[in-house]
Design a protein around this motif. Structure first.
Motif, mmCIF file in Angstrom:
data_model
loop_
_atom_site.group_PDB
_atom_site.id
_atom_site.type_symbol
_atom_site.label_atom_id
_atom_site.label_comp_id
_atom_site.label_asym_id
_atom_site.label_seq_id
_atom_site.Cartn_x
_atom_site.Cartn_y
_atom_site.Cartn_z
ATOM 1 N N ILE A 58 0.767 -1.030 0.217
ATOM 2 C CA ILE A 58 0.076 0.013 -0.061
ATOM 3 C C ILE A 58 0.864 1.313 -0.090
ATOM 4 N N GLU A 59 2.080 1.217 0.514
ATOM 5 C CA GLU A 59 3.066 2.324 0.445
ATOM 6 C C GLU A 59 3.587 2.743 -1.109
ATOM 7 N N PHE A 60 3.576 1.443 -1.899
ATOM 8 C CA PHE A 60 3.790 1.499 -3.263
ATOM 9 C C PHE A 60 2.694 2.357 -3.864
ATOM 10 N N VAL A 61 1.494 2.017 -3.578
ATOM 11 C CA VAL A 61 0.258 2.345 -4.176
ATOM 12 C C VAL A 61 0.252 3.961 -3.859
ATOM 13 N N LYS A 62 0.567 4.235 -2.661
ATOM 14 C CA LYS A 62 0.309 5.706 -2.485
ATOM 15 C C LYS A 62 1.249 6.564 -3.116
ATOM 16 N N CYS A 112 0.612 5.208 -7.553
ATOM 17 C CA CYS A 112 -0.588 5.275 -8.196
ATOM 18 C C CYS A 112 -1.513 6.307 -7.600
ATOM 19 N N HIS A 113 -2.318 6.799 -8.206
ATOM 20 C CA HIS A 113 -3.305 7.888 -8.256
ATOM 21 C C HIS A 113 -4.545 7.635 -8.572
ATOM 22 N N GLU A 168 -7.504 6.334 -9.769
ATOM 23 C CA GLU A 168 -8.223 5.468 -10.813
ATOM 24 C C GLU A 168 -7.148 4.517 -11.211
ATOM 25 N N GLU A 169 -5.856 4.867 -11.023
ATOM 26 C CA GLU A 169 -4.678 3.984 -11.581
ATOM 27 C C GLU A 169 -4.781 2.571 -10.745
ATOM 28 N N TRP A 170 -5.093 2.940 -9.512
ATOM 29 C CA TRP A 170 -5.078 1.601 -8.681
ATOM 30 C C TRP A 170 -6.341 0.773 -9.067
ATOM 31 N N GLU A 171 -6.373 0.231 -10.241
ATOM 32 C CA GLU A 171 -7.900 -0.266 -10.718
ATOM 33 C C GLU A 171 -7.895 -1.608 -10.051
ATOM 34 N N GLU A 172 -7.135 -2.491 -9.610
ATOM 35 C CA GLU A 172 -7.624 -3.921 -9.219
ATOM 36 C C GLU A 172 -8.085 -3.582 -7.558
ATOM 37 N N GLY A 173 -7.493 -2.575 -6.899
ATOM 38 C CA GLY A 173 -8.229 -2.397 -5.523
ATOM 39 C C GLY A 173 -9.469 -1.591 -5.642
ATOM 40 N N GLU A 174 -9.637 -0.779 -6.675
ATOM 41 C CA GLU A 174 -10.857 -0.185 -6.807
ATOM 42 C C GLU A 174 -12.056 -1.040 -7.223
ATOM 43 N N GLN A 175 -11.609 -1.895 -7.999
ATOM 44 C CA GLN A 175 -12.624 -2.910 -8.422
ATOM 45 C C GLN A 175 -13.401 -3.751 -7.306
ATOM 46 N N ALA A 176 -12.075 -4.262 -6.524
ATOM 47 C CA ALA A 176 -12.585 -4.972 -5.410
ATOM 48 C C ALA A 176 -13.629 -4.490 -4.515
ATOM 49 N N PHE A 177 -12.894 -3.044 -3.912
ATOM 50 C CA PHE A 177 -13.982 -2.449 -2.961
ATOM 51 C C PHE A 177 -15.186 -1.967 -3.880
ATOM 52 N N GLY A 178 -15.073 -1.643 -4.980
ATOM 53 C CA GLY A 178 -16.087 -1.108 -5.799
ATOM 54 C C GLY A 178 -17.184 -2.145 -6.047
ATOM 55 N N ALA A 179 -17.050 -3.259 -5.812
ATOM 56 C CA ALA A 179 -18.142 -4.587 -5.890
ATOM 57 C C ALA A 179 -18.663 -4.693 -4.873
ATOM 58 N N LEU A 180 -18.280 -4.346 -3.474
ATOM 59 C CA LEU A 180 -18.936 -4.090 -2.325
ATOM 60 C C LEU A 180 -19.696 -2.872 -2.119
ATOM 61 N N ILE A 181 -19.163 -1.842 -2.457
ATOM 62 C CA ILE A 181 -19.837 -0.333 -2.764
ATOM 63 C C ILE A 181 -21.241 -0.721 -3.578
ATOM 64 N N MET A 182 -21.084 -1.465 -4.711
ATOM 65 C CA MET A 182 -22.266 -1.407 -5.675
ATOM 66 C C MET A 182 -23.077 -2.358 -5.064
#
Length: 212
Positions: A117-121, A124-125, A127-141
């Motif tokens: 996550i330190e690498f991500v911060k 990555c900025h 929407e560039e962290w696509e895989e993490g956004e998709q996983a949490f996005g599935a829960l949000i949806m």
């Protein structure tokens, strides 16, 4: 298979060997104690070979992080055919637990070790962290779909999703790091005779049902 295809397969096989060796060393010896040289020694190649695929060990760690999230996302995607949103939410919880128990190495890299996550911060900025956004996005949806049919309407969607994730993560981390089993074995007057991971999850589902 032609020459070009064989070369591509060789590259992919070597890339996977690098990742597998690095994952084992990161979890066994820790991130700081693992070097590119140690990874190279484990797969019996020169460090120069590894640098052809990854610029440094942080890059390797992030590649493993991505691999784990892609695997989790693939398992979540299967649940999209579950049309009743609360049933899908429960199924996501079970998939998350199953993923953690069946892939403890990936789970630690994704959710317990701080280096990915330190690498991500740092690199990555949004929407560039696509895989993490998709996983949490599935829960949000899924929480949003629950609200659309009248469930959890008093709660903020993101905060509610974070509460669900926090409890599931805590339960999985307690199990994987041995705390849950230790309590069950030493506090038998409290924890006697049950699968406490399953019982805790079932109790959580009952709590969510009470909030509907």
């Amino acid at each position: 298979m032609g020459i070009k295809e064989r070369k591509e397969k060789h590259k992919e096989d070597l890339r996977q060997r690098i990742l597998d060796a690095a994952k084992e060393l990161f979890l066994k010896d820790g991130y700081d104690a693992t070097s590119i040289r140690k990874i190279a020694e484990k797969i019996e190649f020169s460090p120069t070979t590894i640098y052809l695929y990854y610029k440094d060990k942080a890059d390797i760690m992030y590649a493993l992080h991505q691999e784990g999230f892609i695997l989790l996302g693939t398992q979540f995607a299967v649940l999209q055919h579950v049309h009743e949103p609360f049933e899908r939410l429960k199924a996501m919880g079970r998939v998350y637990m199953s993923f953690a128990l069946n892939n403890p190495d990936f789970y630690e890299l994704m959710f317990i070790m701080k280096e990915p996550i330190e690498f991500v911060k740092a690199h990555c900025h949004g929407e560039e962290w696509e895989e993490g956004e998709q996983a949490f996005g599935a829960l949000i949806m899924t929480v949003n779909h629950c609200k659309e049919v009248g469930y959890f309407t008093k709660f903020d969607t993101t905060a509610f999703a974070l509460n669900i994730w926090s409890l599931m993560h805590g339960l999985c981390a307690l199990k994987l790091q041995g705390h849950l089993d230790h309590m069950a074995s030493t506090k038998t007057e409290i924890f006697a005779g049950d699968d406490w991971m399953e019982k805790t999850f079932s109790s959580f589902v009952q709590m969510l049902e009470g909030l509907k």
